[in-house]
Design an enzyme around this catalytic site. Structure first.
Site, PDB file in Angstrom:
ATOM      1  N   HIS A  96     -25.717  24.752  96.973  1.00 25.23           N
ATOM      2  CA  HIS A  96     -25.022  25.970  96.548  1.00 25.23           C
ATOM      3  C   HIS A  96     -24.204  26.560  97.691  1.00 25.23           C
ATOM      4  O   HIS A  96     -23.112  27.105  97.480  1.00 25.23           O
ATOM      5  CB  HIS A  96     -26.036  26.990  96.035  1.00 25.23           C
ATOM      6  CG  HIS A  96     -25.437  28.298  95.647  1.00 25.23           C
ATOM      7  ND1 HIS A  96     -25.657  29.448  96.360  1.00 25.23           N
ATOM      8  CD2 HIS A  96     -24.605  28.641  94.624  1.00 25.23           C
ATOM      9  CE1 HIS A  96     -25.002  30.447  95.798  1.00 25.23           C
ATOM     10  NE2 HIS A  96     -24.354  29.991  94.749  1.00 25.23           N
ATOM     11  N   GLU A 147     -20.965  24.908  97.729  1.00 31.81           N
ATOM     12  CA  GLU A 147     -20.081  25.387  96.669  1.00 31.81           C
ATOM     13  C   GLU A 147     -19.207  26.534  97.185  1.00 31.81           C
ATOM     14  O   GLU A 147     -18.029  26.642  96.844  1.00 31.81           O
ATOM     15  CB  GLU A 147     -20.916  25.856  95.478  1.00 31.81           C
ATOM     16  CG  GLU A 147     -20.101  26.463  94.348  1.00 31.81           C
ATOM     17  CD  GLU A 147     -20.940  27.282  93.396  1.00 31.81           C
ATOM     18  OE1 GLU A 147     -20.520  28.420  93.101  1.00 31.81           O
ATOM     19  OE2 GLU A 147     -21.996  26.793  92.959  1.00 31.81           O
ATOM     20  N   HIS A 148     -19.787  27.382  98.016  1.00 29.22           N
ATOM     21  CA  HIS A 148     -19.023  28.473  98.619  1.00 29.22           C
ATOM     22  C   HIS A 148     -18.111  27.976  99.734  1.00 29.22           C
ATOM     23  O   HIS A 148     -16.932  28.345  99.815  1.00 29.22           O
ATOM     24  CB  HIS A 148     -19.986  29.522  99.185  1.00 29.22           C
ATOM     25  CG  HIS A 148     -20.638  30.388  98.165  1.00 29.22           C
ATOM     26  ND1 HIS A 148     -20.420  31.743  98.080  1.00 29.22           N
ATOM     27  CD2 HIS A 148     -21.513  30.098  97.171  1.00 29.22           C
ATOM     28  CE1 HIS A 148     -21.125  32.259  97.090  1.00 29.22           C
ATOM     29  NE2 HIS A 148     -21.815  31.271  96.526  1.00 29.22           N
ATOM     30  N   GLU A 202     -25.373  37.614  96.912  1.00 27.64           N
ATOM     31  CA  GLU A 202     -25.463  37.015  95.571  1.00 27.64           C
ATOM     32  C   GLU A 202     -26.922  36.883  95.133  1.00 27.64           C
ATOM     33  O   GLU A 202     -27.273  37.175  93.986  1.00 27.64           O
ATOM     34  CB  GLU A 202     -24.784  35.648  95.570  1.00 27.64           C
ATOM     35  CG  GLU A 202     -24.769  34.967  94.226  1.00 27.64           C
ATOM     36  CD  GLU A 202     -24.114  33.601  94.250  1.00 27.64           C
ATOM     37  OE1 GLU A 202     -24.045  32.967  93.179  1.00 27.64           O
ATOM     38  OE2 GLU A 202     -23.676  33.166  95.331  1.00 27.64           O
TER      39      GLU A 202
END
Length: 449
Positions: free
Chosen positions: A74, A77-78, A154
Site C-alpha cells: 500500500h 501505491e502512494h 489515512e
C-alpha cells in the site's frame, strides 16, 4: 429458425500463447499479447467509445509481504505517484488534470493496480505516464518520509470509521495468524517502523516485466497500444527479450478451515454497534462462486433480501444490513453485517444467525431464485456499460483465473445456479466455525448465540 444457447464456458487465456484473439458476443474482440520482455497486454475495443480505461496490474498484495515490510504494498501505491527521473509528482498530477482524466490506484490482499481513464486522444499520454510511474519510480527519501505521514493520516481516518474497523477485525479473526488476516494498509506501528530500503526491496522483487499486466478497454487499437508500450518500456530499459516464467495467481493448496470459532469486541463509546458474523468462504477458482453470488443476492443483497426484510423492514433494528462474500486464490470469506443500537445488538446477532440457519434448512423459494437471477443479470449488464469495469475484468482475469467470462456466458452460468446449489452453500456457511466481530459499547457475551 433455431437460436444457439449461450455458452457457459469461459474463454481460456493460456500463458504459453504469445498472441491471442478472443471472439466475444456481438463480434467484439479481446486481444492478448505477451511482449518480448514478458509484459502481458490485454485490450478490448468497445465500439462507439470515446474514452479508454487503462490499468497496470501487479499480482502482489498485502499477503505477500514479509516481516519488516508490512504495509509496503500500500505504501508503494502512494509512492509511485511521487516522481520518477523524468517527472515530478506535480508533473504526474498535471498530466491527467490538464486533459480532464482520472488517475488513481488500489491495493488488495493479492494485487495492486495503477489506473487511469482518459479520452481516446489522451491514451498515449496515459500509457507513457503510467509506464514511467510503475517502472521508473525513484522512491525518493524525502517523499518517502512525507508520504509516511499521509498514510498514517489515512489509517487514522479508517480507525475513526467503525465500519472499516469491524471489517478489518473480522478478517483478522477469520485468518488469525495468517497473511490474509493482516490489514492491507498495515498498522500505525508497521508504517511508522518500515524503512525505505525494505519498501524498495519489495518494489524491485515484485515489479518485474513478467509480473506486469497492462489491461485497456474502450477506444483502443491493440496494434497502436503495443507500439506505445514498446516505446515506453524501451525508455525504461525494459526492451530486452528475456524474462522469467509467466504465472497466474492461482493456488492448489487451500487454506485449512479453523476448527474453533472466535469472537472479539472493540469497545467504543458510540451510538451504534457495528457487527459482523461470518466464516471462511470459498476460493476464486471454486465453481461455487456463482452460487455465492446468488446466495448473497437472496440473503442480503438488496431491499427484498431476507436480512433486509427480517432485520430492518419487520423490526426496524438496523439501517444498514447485508451479507457479503470475498474470494482469494486459495481461500474466501462470507459474512453478515448490521449496524444497530447497543441495547439491540444481541437480538440482531441472533437474527443474523437465525436467518442464515432457516435459509440453510429451507433453501430459496422459486421466486427468490428467479429474482436473484434477474438482479445479478441486470447488475452485470449495467457494469459492462463502463470501460473501467471492462478493464478491471480483463486485468483480474489475466492475473488470476487465466480465463475470461464474456457477458452472455456470465449470465448463462449464473442462471444455471439451482436452489439446491444455493442451499448446499448456505448449509456449509451455517455449520462452519463462526467468527464474531463487533465495534461499539457491547459485551461479547451478549453476541453469543
Amino acid at each position: 429458425m433455431s437460436t444457439a444457447s449461450p455458452t457457459t464456458s469461459p474463454l481460456p487465456l493460456p500463458l504459453e500463447v504469445d498472441d491471442l484473439t478472443l471472439e466475444l458476443d456481438g463480434g467484439a474482440q479481446v486481444h492478448r499479447t505477451v511482449l518480448p520482455n514478458g509484459v502481458r497486454v490485454i485490450s478490448e475495443h468497445i465500439p462507439g467509445a470515446h474514452s479508454a480505461s487503462i490499468g497496470f496490474w501487479v499480482p502482489v498484495g498485502s499477503r505477500d509481504e514479509h516481516e519488516g515490510q508490512f504495509g509496503s504494498t500500500h505504501f508503494l501505491e502512494h509512492l509511485l505517484f511521487k516522481g520518477t527521473a523524468a517527472r515530478t509528482a506535480l508533473d504526474i498530477a498535471i498530466a491527467f488534470d490538464e486533459v480532464g482524466g482520472e488517475s488513481n490506484a488500489l491495493t488488495g490482499k493479492e494485487y495492486t493496480c495503477y489506473y487511469a481513464k482518459v479520452r481516446d486522444a489522451d491514451l498515449p499520454m496515459a500509457t507513457e505516464v503510467l509506464t514511467d510511474m510503475v517502472v521508473g519510480s525513484l522512491l525518493d527519501t524525502e517523499e518517502f518520509d512525507r508520504e509516511r505521514q499521509v498514510i498514517l493520516e489515512e489509517l487514522a481516518m479508517s480507525e475513526d470509521d467503525p465500519t472499516d474497523v469491524v471489517h478489518e477485525l473480522f478478517g483478522s479473526l477469520a485468518y488469525a495468524g495468517q497473511a490474509l488476516g493482516r490489514p492491507i494498509g498495515g498498522t500505525r506501528e508497521s508504517i511508522g517502523a518500515v524503512q525505505r530500503d525494505a519498501v524498495w526491496e519489495h518494489y524491485r522483487a515484485n515489479y518485474r516485466p513478467e509480473d506486469i499486466v497492462v489491461a485497456v478497454a474502450g477506444a483502443v487499437d491493440h496494434s497502436r497500444l503495443l507500439e506505445q508500450l514498446h516505446h515506453a518500456f524501451a525508455q525504461q530499459g525494459w526492451d530486452a527479450a528475456s524474462h522469467g516464467p509467466l504465472h497466474a495467481r492461482r493456488s492448489h493448496e487451500l487454506l485449512p478451515t479453523p476448527a474453533q470459532q472466535s469472537a472479539q469486541v472493540v469497545s467504543r463509546d458510540a451510538e451504534q454497534v457495528n457487527l459482523i458474523i461470518g466464516t471462511r468462504g470459498i476460493p476464486a477458482s471454486d465453481d461455487r462462486r456463482f452460487s455465492l453470488s446468488v446466495l448473497n443476492a437472496i440473503l442480503g443483497g438488496g431491499m427484498s433480501s431476507r436480512l433486509f426484510q427480517e432485520v430492518r423492514e419487520k423490526r426496524g433494528l438496523a439501517y444498514s444490513v447485508y451479507s457479503f462474500g470475498g474470494t482469494y486464490a486459495d481461500a474466501g470469506t462470507f459474512g453478515m453485517y448490521a449496524g444497530t443500537r447497543p441495547e439491540t445488538a444481541g437480538q440482531v446477532a441472533g437474527l443474523l444467525r437465525d436467518v442464515l440457519a432457516r435459509f440453510a434448512d429451507e433453501g430459496p423459494t422459486d421466486a427468490e431464485l428467479a429474482r436473484a437471477h434477474g438482479q445479478l443479470s441486470g447488475a452485470i449488464t449495467l457494469g459492462f456499460e463502463d470501460s473501467s469495469q471492462h478493464m478491471t475484468r480483463l486485468g483480474k482475469s489475466e492475473i488470476g483465473l487465466g480465463e475470461l467470462w464474456d457477458l452472455p456466458a456470465s449470465i448463462a452460468r449464473l442462471r444455471q445456479v439451482s436452489a439446491s446449489d444455493v442451499q448446499q452453500l448456505a448449509q456449509l456457511f451455517a455449520t462452519s466455525p463462526q467468527h464474531v466481530a463487533a465495534v461499539g459499547p457491547v459485551d461479547e457475551e451478549a453476541l453469543h448465540g
